[in-house]
Write an enzyme that holds these catalytic residues in place. Sequence first.
Site, PDB file in Angstrom:
ATOM      1  N   LYS A  81      -1.373  -7.369  -4.606  1.00  0.00           N
ATOM      2  CA  LYS A  81      -2.216  -6.920  -5.718  1.00  0.00           C
ATOM      3  C   LYS A  81      -2.260  -7.988  -6.802  1.00  0.00           C
ATOM      4  O   LYS A  81      -1.235  -8.590  -7.154  1.00  0.00           O
ATOM      5  CB  LYS A  81      -1.668  -5.608  -6.287  1.00  0.00           C
ATOM      6  CG  LYS A  81      -2.524  -5.004  -7.399  1.00  0.00           C
ATOM      7  CD  LYS A  81      -1.930  -3.691  -7.869  1.00  0.00           C
ATOM      8  CE  LYS A  81      -2.764  -3.055  -8.965  1.00  0.00           C
ATOM      9  NZ  LYS A  81      -2.198  -1.764  -9.425  1.00  0.00           N
ATOM     10  N   SER A 157      -5.065   2.068  -9.485  1.00  0.00           N
ATOM     11  CA  SER A 157      -5.568   0.722  -9.686  1.00  0.00           C
ATOM     12  C   SER A 157      -5.287  -0.216  -8.513  1.00  0.00           C
ATOM     13  O   SER A 157      -5.790  -1.338  -8.485  1.00  0.00           O
ATOM     14  CB  SER A 157      -4.952   0.120 -10.960  1.00  0.00           C
ATOM     15  OG  SER A 157      -3.550  -0.022 -10.843  1.00  0.00           O
ATOM     16  N   SER A 181      -1.243   4.720  -9.418  1.00  0.00           N
ATOM     17  CA  SER A 181      -2.056   3.608  -8.938  1.00  0.00           C
ATOM     18  C   SER A 181      -1.784   3.180  -7.506  1.00  0.00           C
ATOM     19  O   SER A 181      -2.578   2.436  -6.932  1.00  0.00           O
ATOM     20  CB  SER A 181      -1.874   2.395  -9.861  1.00  0.00           C
ATOM     21  OG  SER A 181      -2.501   2.622 -11.091  1.00  0.00           O
TER      22      SER A 181
END
Length: 476
Positions: A81, A157, A181
Amino acid sequence: MIDSLEWATATELLTAYRSGEVSPVEATRAALDSIDRHDADINAFCLVEEESALAAARESEARWLRNEPRGQADGVPTSIKDLMLTKGWPTLRGSRLTSSDGDWSEDAPAVARLRENGAVLIGKVTSPEFGWKGVTDSPRCGITRNPWDTSRTSGGSSGGSAAAVAQGMGPWSVGTDGGGSIRIPAGFTGVVGFKPTYGTVPLYPASPFGTLAHAGPITRTVEDAALMMDILSQPDARDWSAGPAPMRSFLETLGEGLRGRKIAFSPDLGYGRNDPDVEKAVRDAVQVLSELGAEVEEIDLGWTDPVDAYHVLWFSGAAKVVEGYGPGAIDQVDPLLAAALQRHAGFSAGDFLDATAVRMKLGREMGQLHERYDLVVTPTLPIPAFEAGRDVPAGSASADWTSWTPYTYPFNLTQQPAISVPCGFTAEGLPVGLQLVGPRHGDARVLSAAAAYQNATGWHHSRPRSTSQLSIPTRK
């Protein structure tokens, strides 16, 4: 035998490397080919480094040929990420405020542990700006879409991580979770997402969202999540708040099962409201847990929504991030972030302490609940994935992403381990997630329960229709 490298799990790949059936170069090429075929539609990757990935895969192949694998992930294609520092690659955080010309000379702890264990880093995956919301779009990288229906959001996210794994663009990814997330996009895309107990996976630099923030795996199976946890949970001196390394391997404790476990089923935490298809899928899943030997009791927690306290902690952190870029920065960020910061402005030290008191009360209540129950089960989300490019579903009464994620952020307040596993589909063919929550430091319990459910069902074998002719199974 591995039928398709595109859909092989990390544990399957490692077994195949060991036997010589497959090489890390072949697996890495399969992941890169999948990215070439699908990412123009999905937009999960903000950086792909084919040359360095293949070079690392060739080095891994040579180690396997000598029967000298470097560690527990040698040769496994892995994405990171884009909130996590990755040596040699820019960490842009989805923001136009971040320069790609920075000093990218350090790995975050999770990245360092994976690299030390031989993982092949193929690229970085998308995040909303600074990871601020529950969907994945940003001024820098655009909209990340759901492989099951590209008109829908992947969630966030860690939406890039989940979309990549769901679409076969690598078997696993590392995400972060400050309010859901990891679990939100896992629920929307039909993969496994695990948020461990706070401090189990070291973080560096410290998150602006403080002790709400966790790091963990997004995978296709619980086995892969446990394997990655064995790697990520190793110590890192840069995180002063991290706990000691676990005493036992998560992978080795997966077989403990559910027989005799006491489970509290809360369909709504006392304040949520579920889509009918979600409600049915989750109740069917709870029935499976009972059939596996768990003692399940539906309970009414009687909670009121702790969202106001969460907002104080969350948006105070987001405001500090933007302020750090100097005057005028607010005019360059995601306009919806700017609007959210305006809505949630002016918090005082007293507000912060009041929010912390709510958090402590919630944590105490959950600790006492777990004296009676081994696990708490909820839907991961009350709704299926909605239109991509929106922060909230059409017609929402609230502009805040927390309005449609009522079952995830409470367990960031309490720092408990929580996992989302696929448990079915809506009538439109969109994935539904089941959330299992354990007491703090009960990570192995959560993983073993999730593995028992997964192994009794077939949901984790499902693939997006655009990439497979496989039908959606109802049960294994």
